[in-house]
Design a protein around this motif. Structure first.
Motif, mmCIF file in Angstrom:
data_model
loop_
_atom_site.group_PDB
_atom_site.id
_atom_site.type_symbol
_atom_site.label_atom_id
_atom_site.label_comp_id
_atom_site.label_asym_id
_atom_site.label_seq_id
_atom_site.Cartn_x
_atom_site.Cartn_y
_atom_site.Cartn_z
ATOM 1 N N THR A 135 0.845 -1.186 0.000
ATOM 2 C CA THR A 135 0.000 0.000 0.000
ATOM 3 C C THR A 135 0.886 1.244 0.000
ATOM 4 O OG1 THR A 135 -0.063 0.144 2.424
ATOM 5 C CG2 THR A 135 -1.725 -1.257 1.354
ATOM 6 N N PRO A 136 0.320 2.423 -0.314
ATOM 7 C CA PRO A 136 1.129 3.652 -0.255
ATOM 8 C C PRO A 136 1.728 3.879 1.123
ATOM 9 C CG PRO A 136 -0.874 4.060 -1.474
ATOM 10 C CD PRO A 136 -1.015 2.681 -0.870
ATOM 11 N N LYS A 138 2.449 1.396 3.279
ATOM 12 C CA LYS A 138 3.396 0.321 3.562
ATOM 13 C C LYS A 138 3.735 -0.400 2.253
ATOM 14 C CE LYS A 138 4.273 -3.518 6.740
ATOM 15 N NZ LYS A 138 3.700 -4.388 7.806
ATOM 16 N N PRO A 139 4.577 0.222 1.412
ATOM 17 C CA PRO A 139 4.913 -0.394 0.125
ATOM 18 C C PRO A 139 5.812 -1.616 0.288
ATOM 19 C CG PRO A 139 6.223 1.571 0.458
ATOM 20 C CD PRO A 139 5.225 1.527 1.595
ATOM 21 N N GLU A 140 5.690 -2.535 -0.653
ATOM 22 C CA GLU A 140 6.548 -3.707 -0.689
ATOM 23 C C GLU A 140 7.495 -3.575 -1.876
ATOM 24 O OE1 GLU A 140 3.780 -6.901 -0.920
ATOM 25 O OE2 GLU A 140 3.096 -6.681 1.171
ATOM 26 N N THR A 141 8.690 -4.105 -1.735
ATOM 27 C CA THR A 141 9.697 -3.954 -2.775
ATOM 28 C C THR A 141 10.280 -5.302 -3.188
ATOM 29 O OG1 THR A 141 11.473 -3.633 -1.161
ATOM 30 C CG2 THR A 141 10.345 -1.654 -1.964
ATOM 31 N N LYS A 142 10.913 -5.295 -4.359
ATOM 32 C CA LYS A 142 11.585 -6.477 -4.883
ATOM 33 C C LYS A 142 12.972 -6.074 -5.373
ATOM 34 C CE LYS A 142 11.264 -9.881 -8.647
ATOM 35 N NZ LYS A 142 10.499 -10.290 -9.852
ATOM 36 N N ASP A 143 14.003 -6.722 -4.869
ATOM 37 C CA ASP A 143 15.381 -6.500 -5.307
ATOM 38 C C ASP A 143 15.759 -7.586 -6.305
ATOM 39 O OD1 ASP A 143 15.405 -4.467 -3.518
ATOM 40 O OD2 ASP A 143 16.942 -5.300 -2.211
ATOM 41 N N ASN A 144 16.143 -7.186 -7.503
ATOM 42 C CA ASN A 144 16.676 -8.117 -8.495
ATOM 43 C C ASN A 144 18.185 -7.982 -8.503
ATOM 44 O OD1 ASN A 144 14.081 -9.049 -9.573
ATOM 45 N ND2 ASN A 144 13.877 -6.964 -10.360
ATOM 46 N N ILE A 145 18.866 -9.036 -8.109
ATOM 47 C CA ILE A 145 20.308 -8.972 -7.855
ATOM 48 C C ILE A 145 21.066 -9.863 -8.836
ATOM 49 C CG2 ILE A 145 22.121 -9.374 -6.138
ATOM 50 C CD1 ILE A 145 19.891 -8.941 -4.007
ATOM 51 N N LYS A 146 22.141 -9.308 -9.373
ATOM 52 C CA LYS A 146 23.047 -10.061 -10.235
ATOM 53 C C LYS A 146 24.449 -9.995 -9.646
ATOM 54 C CE LYS A 146 20.528 -9.203 -14.552
ATOM 55 N NZ LYS A 146 20.613 -8.660 -15.937
#
Length: 213
Positions: A135-136, A138-146
């Motif tokens: 939600t605005p 409590k946003p959720e995030t995703k880390d794309n790692i290489k």
């Protein structure tokens, strides 16, 4: 996302899964030495994959114990903001850590492990993150790692390997990076990293805040 200037992920899996067969060895911290002996000959070169691993573990151990001297500077150049830390022992440069971000969603950490002023192992980690629900408030995030690993033997790039994974802030079962095998790449190119390394070496006496590398 903030840039993590610690030595992130360096203490995970060091080797990569090879398509061809290579013998794996482990080294005890108690048996580490800075100059190797082969037969009755003392050598100061990185002449094999085992030498790379041995020297890497030695430097990692010294860094963990905070036994290396360090100096650093910060820089801001156009859209890139970075921090560079030089680690040395008795005046000899051992490790350069270059952490930077180019926009609010991208960051990277390059680690150059050095012998005789040349890298024998480079570890590079790049992270791109985005919003992944929530939600605005409590946003959720995703880390794309290489992750990229480059091995140099007798001063030449011998092979490289990489791994990819994602970390979600909302997940309780994210993958453990150390459990993900790094796979050897058929197309190794360190051109940009070598250019950056040369720029870092030219600025190794700088301290405080500078503009561009």
């Amino acid at each position: 996302m903030k840039i993590n200037i610690a030595i992130i992920s360096l203490f995970f899996v060091f080797s990569c899964k090879k398509e061809n067969s290579r013998t794996e060895h482990s080294y005890s911290k108690d048996s580490l030495i800075s100059v190797r002996t082969k037969g009755n000959v003392i050598t100061d070169t990185i002449g094999s994959e085992e030498d790379v691993k041995e020297e890497y573990i030695l430097l990692r151990t010294l860094m963990e114990a905070k036994k290396l001297d360090s100096s650093s500077f910060d820089y801001e150049c156009e859209e890139r903001i970075g921090t560079v830390v030089f680690y040395s022992e008795r005046g000899n440069l051992k490790v350069i850590q270059h952490s930077y971000g180019e926009n609010s969603h991208f960051s990277a950490v390059e680690n150059y492990f050095i012998r005789n002023n040349k890298p024998f192992f480079i570890f590079n980690q790049e992270t791109v993150w985005n919003f992944d629900g929530g939600t605005p408030e409590k946003p959720e995030t995703k880390d794309n790692i290489k992750e990229y690993r480059y091995y140099y033997i007798n001063g030449r790039l011998e092979f490289c390997c990489n791994k990819e994974y994602s970390i979600r802030s909302s997940s309780e079962s994210n993958p453990k990076p150390e459990d993900i095998p790094a796979v050897e790449s058929k197309n190794c190119s360190d051109t940009e990293l070598q250019k950056t390394f040369q720029l870092l070496m030219k600025n190794k006496t700088k301290k405080g805040q500078i503009k561009c590398l």
